[in-house]
Design a protein around this motif. Sequence first.
Motif, PDB file in Angstrom:
ATOM      1  N   MET A   1     -21.258 -91.211  -4.063  1.00 38.21           N
ATOM      2  CA  MET A   1     -23.095 -90.678  -4.221  1.00 38.21           C
ATOM      3  C   MET A   1     -22.618 -88.913  -3.892  1.00 38.21           C
ATOM      4  N   GLN A   2     -22.920 -87.933  -4.311  1.00 40.33           N
ATOM      5  CA  GLN A   2     -21.808 -86.661  -5.100  1.00 40.33           C
ATOM      6  C   GLN A   2     -23.537 -85.715  -3.941  1.00 40.33           C
ATOM      7  N   ILE A   3     -22.364 -85.230  -3.265  1.00 38.49           N
ATOM      8  CA  ILE A   3     -23.668 -84.055  -2.719  1.00 38.49           C
ATOM      9  C   ILE A   3     -23.300 -82.897  -3.013  1.00 38.49           C
ATOM     10  N   TYR A   4     -24.435 -81.352  -2.558  1.00 38.81           N
ATOM     11  CA  TYR A   4     -24.582 -80.474  -3.334  1.00 38.81           C
ATOM     12  C   TYR A   4     -24.103 -79.240  -1.774  1.00 38.81           C
ATOM     13  N   LEU A   5     -22.974 -79.005  -2.166  1.00 44.17           N
ATOM     14  CA  LEU A   5     -22.884 -77.752  -0.764  1.00 44.17           C
ATOM     15  C   LEU A   5     -23.097 -76.398  -1.256  1.00 44.17           C
ATOM     16  N   PRO A   6     -24.261 -76.275  -0.404  1.00 43.65           N
ATOM     17  CA  PRO A   6     -25.070 -74.417  -0.629  1.00 43.65           C
ATOM     18  C   PRO A   6     -24.146 -73.172  -0.690  1.00 43.65           C
ATOM     19  N   ILE A   7     -23.595 -72.911   0.977  1.00 45.19           N
ATOM     20  CA  ILE A   7     -22.246 -72.484   0.682  1.00 45.19           C
ATOM     21  C   ILE A   7     -21.029 -72.608  -0.104  1.00 45.19           C
ATOM     22  N   ALA A   8     -20.594 -73.040  -0.010  1.00 45.89           N
ATOM     23  CA  ALA A   8     -18.748 -73.445  -0.879  1.00 45.89           C
ATOM     24  C   ALA A   8     -19.599 -73.415  -2.514  1.00 45.89           C
ATOM     25  N   GLU A   9     -20.628 -73.798  -2.827  1.00 42.90           N
ATOM     26  CA  GLU A   9     -21.025 -73.990  -4.329  1.00 42.90           C
ATOM     27  C   GLU A   9     -20.319 -74.815  -4.909  1.00 42.90           C
ATOM     28  N   VAL A  10     -20.002 -75.982  -4.478  1.00 43.51           N
ATOM     29  CA  VAL A  10     -19.440 -77.198  -5.325  1.00 43.51           C
ATOM     30  C   VAL A  10     -20.834 -78.706  -4.956  1.00 43.51           C
ATOM     31  N   SER A  11     -19.996 -79.365  -5.985  1.00 41.52           N
ATOM     32  CA  SER A  11     -20.311 -80.831  -5.515  1.00 41.52           C
ATOM     33  C   SER A  11     -19.284 -81.868  -4.961  1.00 41.52           C
ATOM     34  N   VAL A  12     -20.021 -82.429  -4.264  1.00 39.79           N
ATOM     35  CA  VAL A  12     -18.235 -83.483  -3.688  1.00 39.79           C
ATOM     36  C   VAL A  12     -18.800 -84.651  -3.036  1.00 39.79           C
ATOM     37  N   ASN A  13     -17.935 -85.993  -2.862  1.00 38.95           N
ATOM     38  CA  ASN A  13     -18.355 -86.611  -2.918  1.00 38.95           C
ATOM     39  C   ASN A  13     -18.808 -86.701  -1.260  1.00 38.95           C
TER      40      ASN A  13
END
Length: 304
Positions: A1-13
């Motif tokens: 399940m990928q989730i977008y990290l707004p400040i880091a600007e990347v998608s991570v499981n």
Amino acid sequence: MQIYLPIAEVSVNAFLLLGLGGMVGILSGMFGVGGGFLMTPLLFFIGIPPAVAVATEANQIVASSFSGVLAHLKRKTVDLRMGCVLLIGGLVGAALGVVLFNYLKALGQVDLLVKLCYVLFLGVIGGLMFVESLNAIRKTKRGVAPTRKKHNWIHKLPFKMRFRVSGLYISVIPPLLVGLLVGILAAIMGVGGGFIMVPAMIYLLGMPTKVVVGTSLFQIIFVTAFTTMLHATTNFTVDIVLAVLLLIGGVVGAQIGTRIGVKMKAEQLRILLAVMVLAVCGKLAFDLLVTPSELYNVAAAGGH
């Protein structure tokens, strides 16, 4: 399940982050370390920008350390007086560290500084702890009881204070300096500083190992909370989504780690911590020395 990290600007499981938080929480409960020395490099490895990893990890350490301290308070293995002295130095160090971090970020050198600091400190501390722990285990096998040095140059310094829980009567200067160093590291490296504080409290201050873990966690809570606040208000690099996921895993893991730590011998705990410190150091050093797959990185002006 990928989730977008707004400040880091990347998608991570999301499950990967929960698992990492839980694993580091277990280490926090076992060793009395915030776990940042392991988590922050792991965040580098999965693609989180160093500036975001440092600021956000300080936030996660607060939760896992708080969870661990509650368990130690029940066992009365926290020296609150020593923790407060360490805390005073830690808060001053954290403020100085954030100023230095902001200066280097403006120069564009903060990523390299963070990684070099990790390699240097983890290599030295891990090596010293590993050698000492091996010697302690050998003495135990030979039937020689390990002894703590009761008197050294620290006991000759002025401004002495009695720490009843630790069974010490020493100057407040060394604990203040240890706290100051750990505060600076918390701001620059995103760590609680337990990997330096725990050995310093055992070998430098002469505190008993059973009290060191809880006292270290007590101090880490306030220093990392203060560091997170400073980073959030000056750098805007605290990613709340990332912090919450790491936080959930860390709180659960810390309770498990505390139960495991009580059942293990002090020498075994120290050598396990030393091995993990050296492993992370080796991986970071390898990444710095090997030619990267992408020699150039294109980023927007003012980006992380």
